[in-house]
Design a protein around this motif. Structure first.
Motif, short mmCIF file in Angstrom:
data_model
loop_
_atom_site.label_atom_id
_atom_site.label_comp_id
_atom_site.label_asym_id
_atom_site.label_seq_id
_atom_site.Cartn_x
_atom_site.Cartn_y
_atom_site.Cartn_z
N ASN A 57 0.81 -1.22 0.00
CA ASN A 57 0.00 0.00 0.00
C ASN A 57 0.84 1.27 0.00
O ASN A 57 0.29 2.37 0.16
N PHE A 58 2.17 1.13 -0.15
CA PHE A 58 3.02 2.32 -0.11
C PHE A 58 2.53 3.40 -1.07
O PHE A 58 2.42 4.57 -0.71
N LEU A 59 2.27 3.03 -2.31
CA LEU A 59 1.93 4.02 -3.32
C LEU A 59 0.58 4.67 -3.00
O LEU A 59 0.46 5.90 -3.00
N TYR A 60 -0.42 3.86 -2.74
CA TYR A 60 -1.74 4.42 -2.45
C TYR A 60 -1.69 5.30 -1.21
O TYR A 60 -2.24 6.42 -1.19
N ASP A 61 -1.03 4.82 -0.16
CA ASP A 61 -0.97 5.59 1.08
C ASP A 61 -0.23 6.91 0.88
O ASP A 61 -0.59 7.93 1.49
N HIS A 62 0.80 6.90 0.05
CA HIS A 62 1.55 8.13 -0.22
C HIS A 62 0.67 9.15 -0.93
O HIS A 62 0.64 10.34 -0.56
N LEU A 63 -0.08 8.70 -1.93
CA LEU A 63 -0.98 9.60 -2.65
C LEU A 63 -2.11 10.07 -1.75
O LEU A 63 -2.45 11.27 -1.72
N ALA A 64 -2.71 9.15 -1.02
CA ALA A 64 -3.83 9.51 -0.14
C ALA A 64 -3.38 10.48 0.94
O ALA A 64 -4.10 11.42 1.29
N GLY A 65 -2.17 10.27 1.47
CA GLY A 65 -1.66 11.17 2.50
C GLY A 65 -1.56 12.60 2.01
O GLY A 65 -1.89 13.55 2.74
N GLN A 66 -1.11 12.78 0.77
CA GLN A 66 -1.05 14.13 0.21
C GLN A 66 -2.45 14.69 -0.02
O GLN A 66 -2.68 15.89 0.17
N ALA A 67 -3.38 13.82 -0.42
CA ALA A 67 -4.76 14.26 -0.59
C ALA A 67 -5.35 14.73 0.74
O ALA A 67 -6.04 15.75 0.80
N TYR A 68 -5.08 13.99 1.82
CA TYR A 68 -5.61 14.38 3.12
C TYR A 68 -5.10 15.77 3.52
O TYR A 68 -5.85 16.58 4.07
N ASP A 69 -3.83 16.04 3.24
CA ASP A 69 -3.28 17.36 3.56
C ASP A 69 -4.02 18.46 2.79
O ASP A 69 -4.36 19.51 3.35
N LEU A 70 -4.26 18.21 1.51
CA LEU A 70 -4.98 19.20 0.69
C LEU A 70 -6.41 19.38 1.18
O LEU A 70 -6.92 20.50 1.24
N LEU A 71 -7.05 18.27 1.55
CA LEU A 71 -8.42 18.35 2.02
C LEU A 71 -8.50 19.00 3.40
O LEU A 71 -9.47 19.71 3.71
N ASP A 72 -7.48 18.80 4.23
CA ASP A 72 -7.42 19.49 5.52
C ASP A 72 -7.30 21.00 5.31
O ASP A 72 -7.91 21.79 6.04
N ASN A 73 -6.51 21.39 4.31
CA ASN A 73 -6.38 22.82 4.01
C ASN A 73 -7.73 23.41 3.59
O ASN A 73 -8.09 24.53 3.97
N ARG A 74 -8.46 22.61 2.78
CA ARG A 74 -9.79 23.07 2.36
C ARG A 74 -10.70 23.25 3.57
O ARG A 74 -11.41 24.26 3.69
#
Length: 743
Positions: A57-74
């Motif tokens: 899950n390294f790849l998915y988790d890496h992408l999702a982690g960046q998405a969570y940061d962007l969504l937290d900013n929103r």
């Protein structure tokens, strides 16, 4: 971060020897051989690292982690909205963003609507209609008109979910006919890839080559994303033109328009309502949640349910309804839906705050019933009541038994498919035409290489989401295998994010001063056996590094959601991880390219290494091209069986779906793989058995056009001898393949 394990000293050392001896006694020889090249996911004492049990899950988790940061900013921005003017300012920003990432829409052309046949039923009339949302882009539709209308009536546009037969399914007919019985005009259209609008019809069988609507959407959606468009754009425009048709009917009251749809129809309902101000009341069902909950649970769905760089641009599900406030909106949900009910509740809270700021709390409502991804009687009645109230058509909201139309009665076209009845355009053909326009722009830019190349490279960095690698910790050594004339050392090192890159380092007993980074789509072990391709380079004095780039080898994954595509002659392909990268404005290729540059720089720190060469096979070729174009660490590049260009994926109706993993959304028209290869001149570049987007070798016109871009760059530098393009049509021996490249 790599966690250091405790335990040192003679006691731990003796215990380790005892454990290793025990493993040798109990593990069969074949299993030991199978795992000996593993670095973190093996079965021996030195290559089984529990800290990395989640490597797949390294790849998915890496992408999702960046998405969570962007969504937290929103969410931080949303939480700061206080006054109505604050909310209205955000609404305007979201409208502009949606127009930018979903559009531009085409110009409105004549609908050329035709009523193909009419059926009289008890209490209503059925008109089967075909209209052109774009020239020759036929939309099949059915209009249901209640009997006895004395004045203009309210109308509801119905969008179907992912059923193969579109709005003809029992679930959708039941709701539509209930609305008709309650005095509503209902207009149902087929989405692309569904019902009578399948885009990949096999003439012999009349069935889709792609097997289902979700697969058709993702298959065509990749090509649209590469062209900086989206399947959502085509579907939303169909809906907007359906509204145009409704307003052309004298029976329809233009001030009382609503729309609804479930699942994929909920997606379309949300898009159309957000983009068409003529819709007064919107009731999406079984769709609205949050991207955070989607990424935490099922992963991104098929491609029309995702917008180009949507999360990166600050868009979440709630925004699709927020932009139209304070017009009436109803969220229809179930508690066990795979679209997270928790996310639905969170979006509803956000929307309630917005409607409250308008002083119009009663205009928004969320209904919730028990059940899975389904239509329930309670939710149906809530939808009927919603439209009865807000479209000013009072009556009894109870769900009634209705007689469904037969398969023959609800068929629109003579053959049951636009492709065989009318022909015309498809998403592929329209997108291909758009790609051709974008390529014309790129061709013009290429005529001025001095001005074009710097801007192109900057745009490629941005679109691919490439990040220059930071200094990392030293690699972790996990073991050594002695072979005749060389050793295979095993390491892992931290990658761009919170993951590691396992790699093999093959070191000759008498090494030269050259190193080779070898990239294979199946990972580091694919050609690492004795007598394998990497060993040939080792025996020619090279130190060979073979990494498992994130998502390959020991860190490989088959995807998350149940949307894997299996086509004849192609390996199974899942689109969800690539979709996650598009949502956050990055690409898997860009992430991998950054890691490859980091590995190359690490090799060059060794004073014994003078030159670093790069070799990539098949789908890893775009990764190496991006890395070599962005960083000067590589002296020579070899690409074996690469596909020629992103253009070649878009231009082939049937392309190799596996190629999408290395594609960069939005690239076409700004840059392409041949442009990156051209920047390598005058370095030695080998390209062997180049394929088209369908994975087939041969000198097609398109491949030759791509190769000419590279030839022109080497010719301009007067270094044509350093460009080797081999089209043997067969497997060559290593000396024949690499001999001239290494000279």
């Amino acid at each position: 971060m790599i966690r250091k394990e405790p335990g040192s000293g003679s006691s731990s050392f003796i215990q380790g020897l005892f454990y290793a001896a025990f493993i040798l006694m109990v593990v069969p020889g074949s299993l030991w051989a199978q795992n000996e090249l593993n670095v973190i996911q093996g079965s021996s004492s030195n290559n089984s690292w529990h800290h990395f049990d989640n490597a797949s899950n390294f790849l998915y988790d890496h992408l999702a982690g960046q998405a969570y940061d962007l969504l937290d900013n929103r969410m931080a921005e949303i939480s700061g909205l206080r006054s109505l003017s604050d909310w209205q300012g955000r609404q305007q920003e979201v409208r502009e963003t949606l127009r930018d990432i979903m559009g531009p829409f085409p110009e409105k052309t004549p609908l050329n609507a035709r009523i193909l046949r009419t059926i009289e039923k008890d209490g209503y009339r059925v008109e089967h209609i075909v209209f052109e949302s774009q020239p020759k882009f036929y939309v099949t539709a059915t209009l249901f008109i209640p009997d006895g209308l004395r004045e203009r009536a309210p109308a509801v546009l119905y969008l179907s979910g992912h059923t193969q037969n579109g709005y003809r399914s029992e679930t959708y007919q039941h709701k539509m006919l209930n609305l008709v019985r309650k005095g509503f005009i209902v207009f149902a259209i087929d989405p692309v890839g569904q019902g009578e609008r399948m885009g990949y019809i096999e003439p012999e069988t009349g069935r889709s080559l792609i097997s289902s609507s979700t697969r058709e959407h993702s298959y065509a959606g990749v090509q649209a994303f590469i062209t900086k468009s989206s399947l959502a754009r085509y579907m939303t425009w169909d809906g907007i033109r359906a509204v145009d048709y409704l307003l052309s009917r004298e029976e329809v009251d233009p001030d009382r328009l609503g729309l609804t749809g479930r699942s994929g129809g909920g997606t379309q309902s949300s898009y159309i309502a957000a983009m068409d101000e003529r819709i007064y009341a919107a009731a999406p069902e079984a769709y609205i949640t949050t991207f955070t909950r989607i990424l935490q649970s099922i992963g991104p769905q098929d491609l029309e349910q995702n917008l180009y760089h949507g999360i990166a641009r600050g868009i979440d599900h709630a925004d699709l309804l927020a932009v139209r406030a304070p017009k009436p909106a109803l969220m229809i949900t179930t508690t066990e839906d795979f679209f997270s009910i928790q996310g639905a509740r969170e979006s509803a809270r956000e929307l309630s705050a917005l409607y409250g700021a308008y002083g119009q709390a009663g205009q928004f409502k969320m209904v919730e019933d028990g059940g899975s991804h389904q239509s329930t009687p309670q939710n149906r009645e809530a939808m009927y009541a919603f439209f009865q109230k807000h479209l000013d058509n009072p009556g009894d909201p109870r769900d009634e038994d209705v007689e469904l139309l037969s398969e023959a009665e609800i068929q629109v076209t003579p053959t049951g498919q636009v492709a065989t009845s009318l022909g015309g355009e498809t998403v592929f053909s329209l997108n291909r035409r758009e790609a051709e326009r974008r390529m014309e722009t790129l061709h013009r830019l290429r005529n001025d290489p001095d001005g074009y190349v710097p801007e192109m490279l900057e745009a490629a960095r941005d679109l691919s989401g490439y990040q220059d690698p930071a200094e990392t910790a030293d690699p972790v050594f996990t073991g050594r295998i002695r072979r005749n004339g060389y050793v295979v050392e095993k390491y892992f090192i931290k990658g761009e994010g919170d993951y590691v890159l396992p790699y093999l380092l093959m070191v000759p007993d008498n090494p030269g001063n050259k190193a080779l980074i070898y990239l294979h789509p199946s990972g580091k072990a694919e050609e690492a056996s004795e007598e394998g391709e990497m060993e040939w380079f080792v025996r020619n004095g090279f130190t060979v590094m073979a990494p498992d780039l994130i998502g390959t080898g020991e860190t490989g994954s088959d995807g998350i959601a149940n949307y894997s595509l299996q086509m004849m002659d192609f390996a199974p392909t899942s689109y969800d991880v690539w979709t996650a990268s598009v949502l956050i404005g990055r690409s898997i290729t860009g992430i991998r390219a950054g890691d490859v540059v980091g590995l190359a720089r690490m090799l060059k720190k060794d004073p014994a290494i003078r030159d670093v060469y790069g070799l990539a096979r098949q789908g890893m070729a775009p990764v190496l091209l991006h890395a070599a174009a962005f960083d000067a660490s590589f002296s020579r590049i070899a690409l074996i069986e690469p596909y020629a260009s992103y253009r070649s994926i878009v231009m082939n109706k049937i392309y190799d779906p596996g190629f999408h993993l290395s594609a960069v959304a939005g690239a076409l028209g700004t840059y392409d793989l041949p442009d990156l290869a051209a920047t390598l001149a005058p370095k030695s570049l080998l390209m062997a058995n180049v394929t088209d987007g369908d994975g087939m070798t041969g000198n097609s016109d398109g491949v030759e056009e791509d190769m000419d871009v590279i030839r022109s760059a080497y010719r301009l530098r007067d270094e044509e001898g350093k460009l080797m393009i081999i089209d043997s049509g067969e497997t060559l021996t290593f000396p024949d393949l690499y001999g001239d490249w290494l000279k």
